[in-house]
Design a protein around this motif. Structure first.
Motif, PDB file in Angstrom:
ATOM      1  N   PHE A   1      52.153   0.538  21.115  1.00 47.53           N
ATOM      2  CA  PHE A   1      50.986  -0.053  20.459  1.00 47.53           C
ATOM      3  C   PHE A   1      50.161  -0.841  21.482  1.00 47.53           C
ATOM      4  O   PHE A   1      48.939  -0.690  21.579  1.00 47.53           O
ATOM      5  N   CYS A   2      50.846  -1.672  22.237  1.00 45.67           N
ATOM      6  CA  CYS A   2      50.140  -2.545  23.185  1.00 45.67           C
ATOM      7  C   CYS A   2      49.497  -1.739  24.311  1.00 45.67           C
ATOM      8  O   CYS A   2      48.373  -2.038  24.736  1.00 45.67           O
ATOM      9  N   GLN A   3      50.195  -0.726  24.781  1.00 43.72           N
ATOM     10  CA  GLN A   3      49.619   0.078  25.868  1.00 43.72           C
ATOM     11  C   GLN A   3      48.379   0.829  25.379  1.00 43.72           C
ATOM     12  O   GLN A   3      47.368   0.922  26.086  1.00 43.72           O
ATOM     13  N   LEU A   4      48.457   1.365  24.149  1.00 42.87           N
ATOM     14  CA  LEU A   4      47.280   2.071  23.622  1.00 42.87           C
ATOM     15  C   LEU A   4      46.132   1.096  23.389  1.00 42.87           C
ATOM     16  O   LEU A   4      44.962   1.390  23.679  1.00 42.87           O
ATOM     17  N   LEU A   5      46.480  -0.091  22.882  1.00 45.46           N
ATOM     18  CA  LEU A   5      45.446  -1.097  22.637  1.00 45.46           C
ATOM     19  C   LEU A   5      44.725  -1.434  23.956  1.00 45.46           C
ATOM     20  O   LEU A   5      43.488  -1.431  24.020  1.00 45.46           O
ATOM     21  N   CYS A   6      45.504  -1.666  24.993  1.00 47.50           N
ATOM     22  CA  CYS A   6      44.894  -2.011  26.286  1.00 47.50           C
ATOM     23  C   CYS A   6      44.077  -0.835  26.819  1.00 47.50           C
ATOM     24  O   CYS A   6      43.005  -1.020  27.420  1.00 47.50           O
ATOM     25  N   GLY A   7      44.579   0.363  26.607  1.00 48.93           N
ATOM     26  CA  GLY A   7      43.856   1.562  27.069  1.00 48.93           C
ATOM     27  C   GLY A   7      42.540   1.737  26.330  1.00 48.93           C
ATOM     28  O   GLY A   7      41.535   2.158  26.913  1.00 48.93           O
ATOM     29  N   LEU A   8      42.529   1.369  25.047  1.00 52.43           N
ATOM     30  CA  LEU A   8      41.287   1.508  24.258  1.00 52.43           C
ATOM     31  C   LEU A   8      40.282   0.419  24.632  1.00 52.43           C
ATOM     32  O   LEU A   8      39.085   0.674  24.778  1.00 52.43           O
ATOM     33  N   ILE A   9      40.800  -0.800  24.803  1.00 52.39           N
ATOM     34  CA  ILE A   9      39.881  -1.904  25.148  1.00 52.39           C
ATOM     35  C   ILE A   9      39.163  -1.590  26.472  1.00 52.39           C
ATOM     36  O   ILE A   9      37.976  -1.837  26.627  1.00 52.39           O
ATOM     37  N   GLN A  10      39.918  -1.025  27.391  1.00 50.79           N
ATOM     38  CA  GLN A  10      39.353  -0.785  28.729  1.00 50.79           C
ATOM     39  C   GLN A  10      38.871   0.656  28.881  1.00 50.79           C
ATOM     40  O   GLN A  10      38.862   1.209  29.977  1.00 50.79           O
ATOM     41  N   ARG A  11      38.511   1.268  27.774  1.00 51.52           N
ATOM     42  CA  ARG A  11      38.300   2.719  27.833  1.00 51.52           C
ATOM     43  C   ARG A  11      37.198   3.145  28.801  1.00 51.52           C
ATOM     44  O   ARG A  11      37.239   4.223  29.373  1.00 51.52           O
ATOM     45  N   LYS A  12      36.221   2.263  29.024  1.00 51.37           N
ATOM     46  CA  LYS A  12      35.117   2.638  29.925  1.00 51.37           C
ATOM     47  C   LYS A  12      35.567   2.635  31.391  1.00 51.37           C
ATOM     48  O   LYS A  12      34.880   3.171  32.254  1.00 51.37           O
ATOM     49  N   ASP A  13      36.713   2.009  31.655  1.00 55.77           N
ATOM     50  CA  ASP A  13      37.216   1.956  33.046  1.00 55.77           C
ATOM     51  C   ASP A  13      38.170   3.099  33.358  1.00 55.77           C
ATOM     52  O   ASP A  13      38.547   3.287  34.516  1.00 55.77           O
ATOM     53  N   VAL A  14      38.593   3.810  32.314  1.00 57.50           N
ATOM     54  CA  VAL A  14      39.696   4.759  32.512  1.00 57.50           C
ATOM     55  C   VAL A  14      39.219   6.054  33.179  1.00 57.50           C
ATOM     56  O   VAL A  14      38.348   6.746  32.665  1.00 57.50           O
ATOM     57  N   LEU A  15      39.816   6.357  34.336  1.00 57.66           N
ATOM     58  CA  LEU A  15      39.436   7.570  35.064  1.00 57.66           C
ATOM     59  C   LEU A  15      40.477   8.675  34.937  1.00 57.66           C
ATOM     60  O   LEU A  15      40.232   9.812  35.310  1.00 57.66           O
ATOM     61  N   ARG A  16      41.669   8.325  34.495  1.00 56.98           N
ATOM     62  CA  ARG A  16      42.709   9.328  34.309  1.00 56.98           C
ATOM     63  C   ARG A  16      43.704   8.799  33.299  1.00 56.98           C
ATOM     64  O   ARG A  16      43.894   7.583  33.184  1.00 56.98           O
ATOM     65  N   VAL A  17      44.257   9.703  32.541  1.00 52.26           N
ATOM     66  CA  VAL A  17      45.222   9.311  31.511  1.00 52.26           C
ATOM     67  C   VAL A  17      46.492  10.114  31.726  1.00 52.26           C
ATOM     68  O   VAL A  17      46.466  11.164  32.380  1.00 52.26           O
ATOM     69  N   GLY A  18      47.591   9.643  31.182  1.00 51.24           N
ATOM     70  CA  GLY A  18      48.796  10.448  31.343  1.00 51.24           C
ATOM     71  C   GLY A  18      50.061   9.739  30.908  1.00 51.24           C
ATOM     72  O   GLY A  18      50.053   8.609  30.404  1.00 51.24           O
ATOM     73  N   ALA A  19      51.145  10.462  31.097  1.00 51.84           N
ATOM     74  CA  ALA A  19      52.497   9.968  30.850  1.00 51.84           C
ATOM     75  C   ALA A  19      53.369  10.792  31.789  1.00 51.84           C
ATOM     76  O   ALA A  19      52.846  11.647  32.522  1.00 51.84           O
ATOM     77  N   VAL A  20      54.678  10.577  31.767  1.00 55.06           N
ATOM     78  CA  VAL A  20      55.488  11.349  32.709  1.00 55.06           C
ATOM     79  C   VAL A  20      55.532  12.812  32.265  1.00 55.06           C
ATOM     80  O   VAL A  20      55.079  13.705  32.977  1.00 55.06           O
ATOM     81  N   PHE A  21      56.027  13.042  31.075  1.00 61.76           N
ATOM     82  CA  PHE A  21      56.085  14.416  30.572  1.00 61.76           C
ATOM     83  C   PHE A  21      55.052  14.616  29.467  1.00 61.76           C
ATOM     84  O   PHE A  21      54.669  13.666  28.778  1.00 61.76           O
ATOM     85  N   ALA A  22      54.645  15.870  29.290  1.00 58.98           N
ATOM     86  CA  ALA A  22      53.639  16.204  28.290  1.00 58.98           C
ATOM     87  C   ALA A  22      54.045  15.720  26.906  1.00 58.98           C
ATOM     88  O   ALA A  22      53.221  15.224  26.132  1.00 58.98           O
ATOM     89  N   SER A  23      55.328  15.830  26.594  1.00 53.75           N
ATOM     90  CA  SER A  23      55.789  15.464  25.251  1.00 53.75           C
ATOM     91  C   SER A  23      55.508  13.988  24.964  1.00 53.75           C
ATOM     92  O   SER A  23      55.131  13.632  23.842  1.00 53.75           O
ATOM     93  N   ALA A  24      55.670  13.144  25.964  1.00 55.31           N
ATOM     94  CA  ALA A  24      55.442  11.710  25.758  1.00 55.31           C
ATOM     95  C   ALA A  24      53.960  11.443  25.512  1.00 55.31           C
ATOM     96  O   ALA A  24      53.592  10.594  24.689  1.00 55.31           O
ATOM     97  N   PHE A  25      53.109  12.174  26.190  1.00 61.32           N
ATOM     98  CA  PHE A  25      51.678  11.970  26.002  1.00 61.32           C
ATOM     99  C   PHE A  25      51.264  12.388  24.588  1.00 61.32           C
ATOM    100  O   PHE A  25      50.490  11.694  23.912  1.00 61.32           O
TER     101      PHE A  25
END
Ligand code: AMP
Length: 606
Positions: free
Chosen positions: A213-237
């Motif tokens: 929850f917190c990681q997604l929240l931070c990712g959304l708040i800073q969405r204009k700064d995000v140049l790449r997204v990901g996780a280790v494996f596809a399933s986690a993403f």
């Protein structure tokens, strides 16, 4: 300093110092490593043997010697069960020097199991630096292909898992938990490329729901700064996308009010998020909510993170089945598999990261370990390479051939079979490049048939195409054999979702039966012979499970000791607990209506 110049230096210099901010130096180092692969491999072996020749393990075979010839002639190629007694002794308090002259500082829990428990891999303090070196090598490679990555942030969804202490007090934990908790990970920030939207406190939060929850929240708040997204494996993403789908209203409400939901009780995590959330931002909340409320989530990643240039997730091996779903959500962003690694050792990097997922190859870095390769015979009935004499060195593998990876590490593994089958796709300078084929011996079998993970993936990939005319997407699959009736048959569990979340969930029996039949048509000769001629296998069955079942399967596996980061959906389930979870959520059962085509081969004697 280039590594090849260090050939006569002590072992710690096998990890060259280099500044990942210096792209040219990084690319030069990569050229040096790959050009001098042979010499570096020899040096690695020499150093490992010199340092460890007096360990109890090596002394049994080479009596204190350290020459390459004795090593190759006398040290056996082993599986986990061969070394398990040594690992268990260390875990019970024996001195590390039974296998390693450097102290074993922790045991890494692999996703592979032995007798139902995770395998434990030895590790040393120095390994953290080797891993940091490995991660640093990814930086110049990505920067070579994508400009300006240090002008923004990466939204990486990373998780840790609880650790356990062995009787001797050693920590046993997944490799990524070990790395994320290390100073090496925290110190990554001196490189601007490594700036993430997730504060370390959110990554290091043990409660995976709060962490997500917190990681997604931070990712959304800073969405204009995000140049790449990901996780280790596809399933986690994809699990994160699903979480977002379920929680976007609450996430938006947090952004709107400038406060974090009360159930986020991990105070460090909460404070870290609040330091980013700072003030109410109703405009941002409205924008995000509008995007998420759209009927179709096709391309949602691109809409929510409009500056993202790619999705970094491993999509090779069994993860390849997620490619269509990832493509659906990511709206055409490149899917980038950067590395091939394991708890035993980090192996190689993808030096052409923007290639198509089907073309991904990994270049093994020759200073990570000593690599050998057991040829895998083409005949699948004999794909367990037993003839150790056929083993070859890294630089001697042949293009197009399949091999099983065998490693000798700096941490006390000697000629250890990793269990992965790789195919040689080419060379970069003198270093071979490998496509990941599969983990060895993942099979379904009822009679004399043997179906590998790769066979099953191919059949499911072909069969899922029949869903294109329906409004359903295949999200996940696994399989088991059902021998409760005679003859036994293959069961494949499918989790299907409507393409658009507002569409009704409509299962067509005729389409599903055709899917069953298509899977059978794609399975191999022996399967089809058993099924058609011998009638020793019954009609293949697809059991459709209700949405969310595979999340519950994952929760179950995690509760049994799998790591959340390293979790990969098992393509074949054997434990009764897992089968029960799947079976209790079945909403439709369909059987293949006819036997697959099969014609005898001239040489078929049985
Ligand atoms: P673990 O020991 O749990 O870290 O799992 C390591 C295993 O994950 C490897 O031996 C591979 O079977 C698999 N794996 C790791 N990286 C990749 C990759 N890039 N592509 C396919 N499979 C991978």
């Amino acid at each position: 300093m280039l590594l090849s110049n260090l050939r006569t230096q002590p072992i710690r210099k096998m990890i060259p110092n280099y500044d990942p901010n210096d792209r040219e130096a990084g690319l030069d180092l990569l050229e040096d490593l790959t050009t001098n692969a042979k010499q570096i491999q020899r040096q690695v072996l020499h150093q490992i043997l010199t340092e460890n020749s007096n360990t109890e393990y090596l002394k049994t075979f080479i009596h204190g010697g350290s020459d390459e010839k004795s090593f190759k002639n006398k040290v056996p190629v082993v599986n986990y069960d061969d070394i398990k007694p040594f690992i268990e002794r260390i875990s019970g308090g024996a001195s590390s020097d039974i296998i390693s002259s450097q102290p074993i500082t922790e045991l890494l829990t692999s996703s592979g199991t032995s007798a139902g428990k995770p395998k434990l891999m030895p590790s040393t303090a120095q390994e953290l630096d080797r891993k940091t070196f490995f991660y640093n090598m990814l930086v110049p490679v990505m920067n070579k292909y994508v400009e300006g990555l240090d002008d923004g942030k990466g939204m990486y969804l990373l998780f840790i898992k609880p650790e356990i202490k062995t009787p001797s007090g050693l920590m046993a934990r997944p490799v990524l938990t070990s790395y994320y908790k290390s100073q090496n990970f925290r110190n990554r920030l001196y490189n601007k490329y490594n700036v993430y939207t997730s504060p370390d406190e959110t990554i290091l939060c043990l409660d995976s729901k709060q962490s997500m929850f917190c990681q997604l929240l931070c990712g959304l708040i800073q969405r204009k700064d995000v140049l790449r997204v990901g996780a280790v494996f596809a399933s986690a993403f994809l699990r994160a996308i699903k979480f977002l789908e379920d929680h976007f209203k609450e996430l938006c409400s947090n952004i709107r009010t400038g406060d974090v939901s009360e159930w986020i009780t991990d105070s460090r995590c909460r404070n870290a998020v609040l330091s980013i959330l700072k003030l109410p931002n109703p405009n941002l909340a409205d924008e995000i909510e509008q995007d998420c409320a759209e009927k179709s989530w096709e391309g949602i990643v691109k809409r929510l993170w409009p500056r993202a240039k790619y999705v970094e997730v491993i999509v090779t091996g069994s993860m390849a089945q997620y490619i269509p779903t990832l493509e659906f959500y990511s709206g055409g962003l490149p899917l980038v598999s950067t590395m091939y690694a394991s708890s035993e050792c980090y192996f190689g990097i993808n030096i052409n990261p923007m290639c198509k997922p089907c073309d991904v190859s990994y270049t093994l870095l020759p200073n990570m370990a000593y690599f050998e390769f057991l040829p895998v015979l083409d005949d699948k009935d004999d794909n367990d390479p037993r003839n150790d004499d056929m083993i070859v060195d890294l630089v001697d593998v042949q293009i197009g051939r399949y091999y099983e990876l065998v490693i000798t590490t700096f941490t006390g593994l000697y000629r250890y079979r990793v269990g992965d089958v790789l195919v040689v796709t080419g060379f970069h300078n003198k270093a071979p490049q490998f496509g990941f084929v599969q983990r060895r011996n993942v099979v379904l079998s009822i009679d004399t048939d043997k179906t590998s993970e790769e066979d099953l993936l191919k059949a499911v990939t072909k069969s899922r195409q029949l869903l294109q005319t329906s409004n359903l997407l295949l999200m996940e699959y696994t399989s088991c054999t059902d021998t409760s009736s005679i003859p036994g048959h293959y069961v494949i569990f499918w989790e299907l979702n409507p393409r658009n979340k507002t569409d009704p969930f409509e299962l067509s029996a005729s389409t599903m039966e055709e899917c069953c039949s298509q899977v059978e048509e794609c399975l191999d000769y022996v399967y089809r012979r058993c099924r058609s001629r011998d009638k020793s296998i019954g009609p293949l069955e697809i059991r459709v499970v209700r949405m969310g079942t595979f999340d519950e399967l994952m929760d179950f596996c995690v509760s049994m000791g799998s790591s959340l980061n390293q979790y990969k959906t098992p393509r074949c389930v054997k434990s009764q607990g897992a089968i029960q979870i799947l079976d209790s959520r079945v909403i439709g059962r369909f059987f293949s209506p006819r036997a697959p085509k099969w014609e005898p081969l001239g040489l078929d004697s049985n």
